[in-house]
Design a protein around this motif. Structure first.
Motif, short mmCIF file in Angstrom:
data_model
loop_
_atom_site.label_atom_id
_atom_site.label_comp_id
_atom_site.label_asym_id
_atom_site.label_seq_id
_atom_site.Cartn_x
_atom_site.Cartn_y
_atom_site.Cartn_z
N TYR A 248 59.38 5.99 52.41
CA TYR A 248 59.14 6.71 53.81
C TYR A 248 57.42 6.95 54.12
N LYS A 249 57.23 7.00 55.34
CA LYS A 249 56.07 7.23 55.83
C LYS A 249 56.26 8.38 56.95
N PHE A 250 55.82 9.72 56.72
CA PHE A 250 56.20 10.79 57.77
C PHE A 250 54.63 11.00 58.37
N ASP A 251 54.85 10.64 59.61
CA ASP A 251 53.45 11.04 60.64
C ASP A 251 53.68 12.34 61.17
N PRO A 252 53.24 13.41 60.70
CA PRO A 252 53.22 14.87 61.39
C PRO A 252 52.76 14.68 62.73
N GLY A 253 51.79 14.05 62.98
CA GLY A 253 51.32 13.83 64.32
C GLY A 253 49.53 13.88 64.57
N LEU A 254 49.42 13.39 65.56
CA LEU A 254 47.80 13.30 65.87
C LEU A 254 48.11 14.07 67.26
N ILE A 255 47.05 15.16 67.44
CA ILE A 255 46.86 15.85 68.51
C ILE A 255 45.41 15.50 69.10
N GLN A 256 45.47 15.06 70.54
CA GLN A 256 44.09 14.85 70.91
C GLN A 256 43.93 15.46 72.31
N PRO A 257 42.86 16.12 72.75
CA PRO A 257 42.52 16.36 73.98
C PRO A 257 42.60 15.46 74.95
N THR A 258 42.96 15.59 76.17
CA THR A 258 43.34 14.74 77.35
C THR A 258 42.24 14.80 78.42
N THR A 259 41.49 16.10 78.34
CA THR A 259 40.28 15.91 79.25
C THR A 259 39.08 16.57 78.47
N GLU A 260 37.89 16.58 79.18
CA GLU A 260 36.67 17.23 78.54
C GLU A 260 36.82 18.62 78.51
N ASN A 261 37.54 19.16 79.60
CA ASN A 261 37.38 20.88 79.44
C ASN A 261 38.44 21.54 78.48
N SER A 262 39.28 20.47 77.68
CA SER A 262 40.56 21.14 77.07
C SER A 262 39.89 22.12 75.81
N THR A 263 40.61 22.94 75.57
CA THR A 263 40.28 23.63 74.33
C THR A 263 40.92 23.22 73.16
N ILE A 264 41.71 22.41 73.06
CA ILE A 264 42.43 21.75 72.11
C ILE A 264 41.40 20.94 71.35
N GLN A 265 41.29 20.83 69.84
CA GLN A 265 40.49 20.32 69.26
C GLN A 265 41.23 19.09 68.60
N ASN A 266 40.49 17.76 68.53
CA ASN A 266 41.17 16.73 67.76
C ASN A 266 41.62 17.16 66.42
N GLN A 267 42.81 16.61 66.28
CA GLN A 267 43.39 17.01 64.91
C GLN A 267 44.18 16.21 64.46
N LYS A 268 44.22 15.34 63.20
CA LYS A 268 45.18 14.60 62.65
C LYS A 268 45.88 15.31 61.35
N LEU A 269 47.15 15.45 61.50
CA LEU A 269 47.85 16.17 60.62
C LEU A 269 48.07 15.11 59.53
N GLU A 270 48.14 15.58 58.07
CA GLU A 270 48.30 14.85 57.07
C GLU A 270 49.70 13.95 56.95
N ASP A 271 49.43 12.76 56.73
CA ASP A 271 50.74 11.82 56.54
C ASP A 271 51.09 12.15 55.03
N LYS A 272 52.40 11.99 55.18
CA LYS A 272 53.32 12.10 53.96
C LYS A 272 53.88 10.93 53.46
N PHE A 273 54.04 10.89 52.23
CA PHE A 273 54.72 9.45 51.74
C PHE A 273 55.85 9.62 50.66
N ALA A 274 57.02 8.93 50.41
CA ALA A 274 57.98 9.12 49.70
C ALA A 274 58.66 8.04 49.34
N VAL A 275 59.20 7.83 48.16
CA VAL A 275 60.09 6.95 47.75
C VAL A 275 61.43 7.51 47.43
N GLU A 276 62.70 7.00 47.91
CA GLU A 276 63.92 7.66 47.54
C GLU A 276 64.65 6.29 46.74
#
Length: 798
Positions: free
Chosen positions: A412-440
């Motif tokens: 498994y590869k779990f990608d919790p997400g990549l958050i990106q601002p879509t405009t220069e005025n956005s208050t949201i910061q670029n953030q890459k959440l930590e990927d998680k890996f597992a074997v079952e």
């Protein structure tokens, strides 16, 4: 301690395998010199499609078997002359005289029964295997039966159809997923051609992702789940796609009010190779530009099903199948999202001998989600990818003993997400959440053994192992990510002391569980049987959600340092009987199950885009019990079933210490999917050769909900105070649906006219409270999704 427990589980499994080998060798010496084996495949004569679950019986010996998932059967008998009976619902029964003196292979083709005024007449032998088999808590639905069930907007729906069975519910109209025996929607393992489907819904739950034209077989396991399945603790929904017509080109489909579908299939090389291609798409969005108020909105879905099959020779067959589905929404350019599943699967059937059948599968599955939130000026991308390899073998040792064993491993590869601002005025910061890996991974063995003429046993063991692999892991004081503030009786997120970073291949945490399965069937009489089953299962993936049903943006989290796997123990007892020459059948089951380590979130938890989800979760426990009754009429102009379930599903999340209050003060509370009463009536009446009338009625207790019971003023704001969790309920849910199917003479098409919710019941999907501005009083606002909905669909085939 954990390593000792892992060692003990592995040692127990080793001893079981050793005992099994000795037992098999003993049985082989007793039987192999005296018996001969008849084996082969059973297919539909019209399209050469292999048939699953066909009964193959020798009445004189009172022995029989059924074809496996690939249409293969194997029957070991003493040398001699016999009458062989082959029966399958919807097909003409065959009775063949055979002189069996040595091992040989024989394939059979079954012809479909031509129905005039009555339904198919079922011969006495067709229920022989079902009553005597230890298999229980399993429901099967044919696509032909599902297509007759009235559906919203006339769109045939596999998921909605299984909710008409006992023990199966959902969170209400427009809700995705389904709930089995009081379990969560995330506790169901959904397989399409053995590939895991993480989201089974289109349009947030209005429709399922399964195109009915491409489906061959559907089985739902609610209990007594075979050892070859694992990874979820409530149920297994196993769906197989058709292989494709090996005899001639064929096309079929349907035109509806909201969507259309088309299936093309045919031979690549006659009787040897075939292809299947199916497509479905909604098109209501094409008319939205005509409406000025919603001309900037979009809402549609589409999916594609593909399959290639090739019989290399009598011992080898290969399959290549795929699925791709997508949903797209655009709300006035303010809220744009898309999500979907992608699946690819290669399978190889190999026959080592007339007694040993094997299947190797290599599977890729991906679920991804993209959200563009224009109003907040950011987008978010997340997903889950897994690679699965599995190898299953079934050994038909003799007429008394069948053995299944195999292994599988999923990365498994779990990608919790990549958050990106879509405009220069956005208050949201670029953030890459930590990927998680597992074997079952898992190894399993099971045997189906006829202990006595009237007593049959199935026993299996599954040894599962879960490796949580490297990522950045927060560290906390005393390994406690969640603090309890005793003075104000609330939970608070702990501040991390730091973090430890692991490589992608480094093991953070390991879990190993031994999962025994057991079922027993005792034949009381020729038409009655008593069954009992027990199964223990482990689930290593958790759906983190604060909604009653799954949504596309819900986050899946693997077990690890701070999250333990869910562990199920379930027992079921059942009584099964057929009446009046098997025209009627009755199934009654009682079940009880407990689940350890069921997660719940603290009040005020932020679940979305949370890179430290362990800071808002607490481990709890759950339990469910109930009675299920299914009464069916299988023959005649009037057919159908009545299903009733009386059940209770509860959860508790106590504090970790005596000082902590836990959730709901540590008391038991109803799960969001508890339904005390669940009643379904499904009926099909054949008026004549041209007309069929169908209806279904549903009644369910309203789902639990938490209401505010008081409010107080603070700095000019009204602050609500809530009652105990899930201590109230929505109003009871009920509706009546009808449909009529008209098939013109000498035509290859049919018309389906339907009315969903014919008496226009306003079933509450939710109830919220707000203040009336004019008089200042609080009032309840009910949200009802569907009223009365007529539909018309044209199905064609040529």
């Amino acid at each position: 301690m954990n390593n000792f427990r892992n060692l003990s589980s592995s040692r127990c499994y080793f001893y079981f395998q050793l005992i099994l080998i000795v037992f098999v060798c003993t049985q082989s010496r007793l039987y192999c010199q005296e018996k001969v084996t008849l084996s082969g495949y059973i297919s539909d004569s019209e399209n050469n499609e292999t048939l699953i679950g066909v009964n193959v019986i020798i009445p004189d010996l009172k022995i029989g078997t059924t074809t496996n998932d690939y249409g293969f059967y194997s029957l070991t008998v003493p040398r001699g002359d016999y009458k062989l009976q082959i029966s399958f619902l919807g097909y003409k029964n065959q009775e063949i005289d055979l002189i069996i003196l040595s091992d040989f292979s024989q394939n059979f083709n079954l012809q479909k029964e031509i129905q005039v005024l009555d339904e198919v007449v079922i011969e006495e032998s067709s229920e022989f295997i079902n009553l005597r088999s230890p298999e229980m808590s399993v429901n099967r639905l044919s696509i032909s039966k599902i297509k007759k069930i009235p559906a919203v907007l006339g769109e045939t729906d596999v998921i909605k159809s299984i909710t008409l069975l006992p023990g199966v519910t959902n969170a209400g109209e427009g809700a995705s997923g389904f709930n089995v025996r009081g379990g969560g929607a995330d506790q169901n393992l959904i397989l399409l051609d053995e590939a895991i489907i993480f989201n089974s819904s289109h349009l947030f739950g209005f429709f399922s992702v399964f195109n009915p034209e491409s489906i061959k077989d559907i089985r739902l396991y609610k209990g007594g789940i075979p050892a070859k399945y694992g990874g979820r603790v409530s149920s297994v929904l196993n769906i197989f796609q058709k292989e494709g017509n090996k005899n001639k080109f064929n096309s079929q489909g349907g035109l509806g009010l909201i969507s259309s579908r088309l299936l093309l299939e045919g031979p690549i090389k006659k009787e040897t190779s075939s292809f299947l291609f199916g497509g479905r798409s909604s098109y209501a969005h094409l008319f939205l530009p005509l409406i000025e108020s919603v001309d900037n909105n979009k809402a549609y879905f589409y999916d594609l099903n593909t399959k290639l099959s090739h019989r290399v020779n009598e011992k080898n067959t290969i399959f290549l199948s795929g699925y791709f589905g997508r949903d797209v929404f655009d709300i006035d350019n303010l809220f744009d999202l898309s999500y979907g599943n992608s699946v690819a699967n290669f399978r190889w059937n190999h026959l080592f001998s007339n007694k040993l059948f094997s299947n190797l599968s290599m599977i890729y599955s991906d679920y991804d989600y993209t959200l563009d939130f224009g109003l907040a000026e950011f987008d978010w991308n997340l997903g889950i990818t897994n690679f699965n390899i599995k190898y299953d073998l079934k050994y038909y040792l003799n007429e008394k003993l069948k053995i299944e064993y195999g292994l599988n491993s999923i990365y498994y590869k779990f990608d919790p997400g990549l958050i990106q601002p879509t405009t220069e005025n956005s208050t949201i910061q670029n953030q890459k959440l930590e990927d998680k890996f597992a074997v079952e991974s898992a190894f399993y063995s099971s045997l189906d053994y006829k202990l006595l003429p009237k007593l049959q046993l199935n026993f299996g063991l599954r040894l599962s192992n879960f490796l949580r692999l490297g990522q950045k892991i927060n560290t906390y004081e005393n390994d406690n990510p969640l603090l309890f503030i005793n003075s104000v009786q609330i939970y608070e997120e702990a501040t991390p002391l730091g973090f430890i970073e692991y490589s992608n291949s480094e093991v953070i945490k390991q879990f190993t569980n031994l999962e025994p399965r057991f079922s027993l069937a005792y034949e009381i009489a020729d038409d009655k049987s008593f069954k009992i089953s027990y199964n223990r299962m482990a689930q290593y993936l958790h759906l983190i959600s604060n909604t009653n049903s799954p949504t596309p943006i819900d986050v899946w989290a693997p077990s690890g340092k701070y999250i333990d796997p869910q562990l199920l123990n379930q027992v079921a007892i059942g009584y099964f009987e057929t009446f009046n020459n098997k025209i009627y059948s009755l199934q009654a089951e009682v079940f009880y199950k407990t689940i350890k380590n069921r997660l719940d979130y603290i009040d005020g938890a932020e679940l979305i885009a949370n890179d430290a989800i362990e800071q808002v979760l607490l481990n709890g426990e759950a339990k469910a019990s109930g009675i299920e009754i299914l009464f069916e009429k299988n023959e005649g102009k009037l057919t159908g079933w009545i299903a009733y379930t009386l059940s209770k599903s509860e959860q508790r999340t106590p504090g970790r210490t005596e000082e902590e209050t836990g959730i709901n003060n540590g008391n038991w509370y109803f799960t969001p999917y508890d339904k005390t009463h669940d009643f379904s009536l499904v009926s099909n009446y054949r008026i004549n050769t041209g007309w069929n009338l169908n209806f279904n009625f549903i009644f369910q207790t309203g789902q639990p909900i938490t209401y505010p019971n008081a409010q107080y003023q603070f700095q000019g704001f009204s602050i609500p105070n809530y009652e105990a969790r899930n201590s109230s309920r929505l109003p009871s849910y009920h509706r009546l649906d009808i449909s009529a199917i008209y098939k013109p003479k000498n035509k290859s098409g049919e018309w389906v006219f339907g009315i969903y919710n014919i008496y226009n019941r306003k079933n509450a999907a939710s109830i919220r409270f707000q203040q009336n501005i004019s008089n200042g009083t609080n009032e309840a606002i009910r949200l009802a999704i569907f009223g009365i909905i007529p539909s018309v669909t044209y199905n064609f085939k040529f």
